[in-house]
Design a protein around this motif. Structure first.
Motif, PDB file in Angstrom:
ATOM      1  N   ASN A  33      15.287  74.084  90.453  1.00 52.65           N
ATOM      2  CA  ASN A  33      14.263  73.776  89.456  1.00 52.65           C
ATOM      3  C   ASN A  33      14.077  74.888  88.434  1.00 52.65           C
ATOM      4  O   ASN A  33      12.961  75.196  88.048  1.00 52.65           O
ATOM      5  N   ARG A  34      15.166  75.466  87.994  1.00 50.79           N
ATOM      6  CA  ARG A  34      15.055  76.542  86.997  1.00 50.79           C
ATOM      7  C   ARG A  34      14.451  76.044  85.693  1.00 50.79           C
ATOM      8  O   ARG A  34      13.750  76.778  85.012  1.00 50.79           O
ATOM      9  N   ASP A  35      14.713  74.798  85.353  1.00 50.41           N
ATOM     10  CA  ASP A  35      14.164  74.253  84.113  1.00 50.41           C
ATOM     11  C   ASP A  35      12.645  74.181  84.156  1.00 50.41           C
ATOM     12  O   ASP A  35      11.973  74.403  83.145  1.00 50.41           O
ATOM     13  N   VAL A  36      12.063  73.894  85.316  1.00 46.01           N
ATOM     14  CA  VAL A  36      10.606  73.863  85.463  1.00 46.01           C
ATOM     15  C   VAL A  36      10.032  75.250  85.234  1.00 46.01           C
ATOM     16  O   VAL A  36       9.046  75.419  84.509  1.00 46.01           O
ATOM     17  N   PHE A  37      10.649  76.248  85.826  1.00 47.42           N
ATOM     18  CA  PHE A  37      10.193  77.622  85.649  1.00 47.42           C
ATOM     19  C   PHE A  37      10.327  78.053  84.192  1.00 47.42           C
ATOM     20  O   PHE A  37       9.423  78.661  83.631  1.00 47.42           O
ATOM     21  N   ALA A  38      11.443  77.718  83.574  1.00 51.51           N
ATOM     22  CA  ALA A  38      11.668  78.112  82.176  1.00 51.51           C
ATOM     23  C   ALA A  38      10.664  77.454  81.244  1.00 51.51           C
ATOM     24  O   ALA A  38      10.126  78.097  80.347  1.00 51.51           O
ATOM     25  N   SER A  39      10.387  76.172  81.451  1.00 51.36           N
ATOM     26  CA  SER A  39       9.429  75.488  80.575  1.00 51.36           C
ATOM     27  C   SER A  39       8.025  76.044  80.773  1.00 51.36           C
ATOM     28  O   SER A  39       7.245  76.144  79.823  1.00 51.36           O
ATOM     29  N   HIS A  40       7.695  76.421  81.999  1.00 55.64           N
ATOM     30  CA  HIS A  40       6.378  77.002  82.251  1.00 55.64           C
ATOM     31  C   HIS A  40       6.238  78.360  81.569  1.00 55.64           C
ATOM     32  O   HIS A  40       5.225  78.632  80.924  1.00 55.64           O
ATOM     33  N   THR A  41       7.239  79.210  81.685  1.00 57.41           N
ATOM     34  CA  THR A  41       7.153  80.525  81.045  1.00 57.41           C
ATOM     35  C   THR A  41       7.192  80.399  79.529  1.00 57.41           C
ATOM     36  O   THR A  41       6.523  81.167  78.834  1.00 57.41           O
ATOM     37  N   ASN A  42       7.928  79.417  79.028  1.00 59.30           N
ATOM     38  CA  ASN A  42       7.938  79.213  77.572  1.00 59.30           C
ATOM     39  C   ASN A  42       6.579  78.743  77.079  1.00 59.30           C
ATOM     40  O   ASN A  42       6.139  79.122  75.990  1.00 59.30           O
ATOM     41  N   SER A  43       5.896  77.930  77.857  1.00 59.62           N
ATOM     42  CA  SER A  43       4.574  77.458  77.445  1.00 59.62           C
ATOM     43  C   SER A  43       3.546  78.595  77.438  1.00 59.62           C
ATOM     44  O   SER A  43       2.551  78.517  76.723  1.00 59.62           O
ATOM     45  N   LEU A  44       3.791  79.640  78.209  1.00 63.27           N
ATOM     46  CA  LEU A  44       2.908  80.795  78.221  1.00 63.27           C
ATOM     47  C   LEU A  44       3.245  81.794  77.114  1.00 63.27           C
ATOM     48  O   LEU A  44       2.499  82.748  76.900  1.00 63.27           O
ATOM     49  N   GLY A  45       4.370  81.598  76.449  1.00 69.06           N
ATOM     50  CA  GLY A  45       4.746  82.470  75.353  1.00 69.06           C
ATOM     51  C   GLY A  45       5.682  83.583  75.728  1.00 69.06           C
ATOM     52  O   GLY A  45       5.938  84.481  74.931  1.00 69.06           O
ATOM     53  N   TYR A  46       6.192  83.579  76.957  1.00 67.90           N
ATOM     54  CA  TYR A  46       7.152  84.606  77.351  1.00 67.90           C
ATOM     55  C   TYR A  46       8.522  84.278  76.795  1.00 67.90           C
ATOM     56  O   TYR A  46       8.935  83.138  76.769  1.00 67.90           O
TER      57      TYR A  46
END
Length: 49
Positions: A33-46
């Motif tokens: 589930n790397r895509d879930v982690f990536a989308s979450h961090t992108n939504s936080l602005g990282y």
């Protein structure tokens, strides 16, 4: 070492078995589930370099 065949006579052994199981489950989930982690961090602005 096979944890399922041993008695946990000490807290350290039980904790190590628990930690190993949780760590392996998280690594397996993260790999799938790397895509879930990536989308979450992108939504936080990282931004990952």
């Amino acid at each position: 070492m096979q944890w399922g065949n041993q008695a946990f006579n000490k807290f350290t052994y039980a904790f190590l078995a628990f930690y190993t199981a949780i760590y392996l489950r998280f690594c397996n989930w993260f790999t799938n589930n790397r895509d879930v982690f990536a989308s979450h961090t992108n939504s936080l602005g990282y931004i990952w370099g």
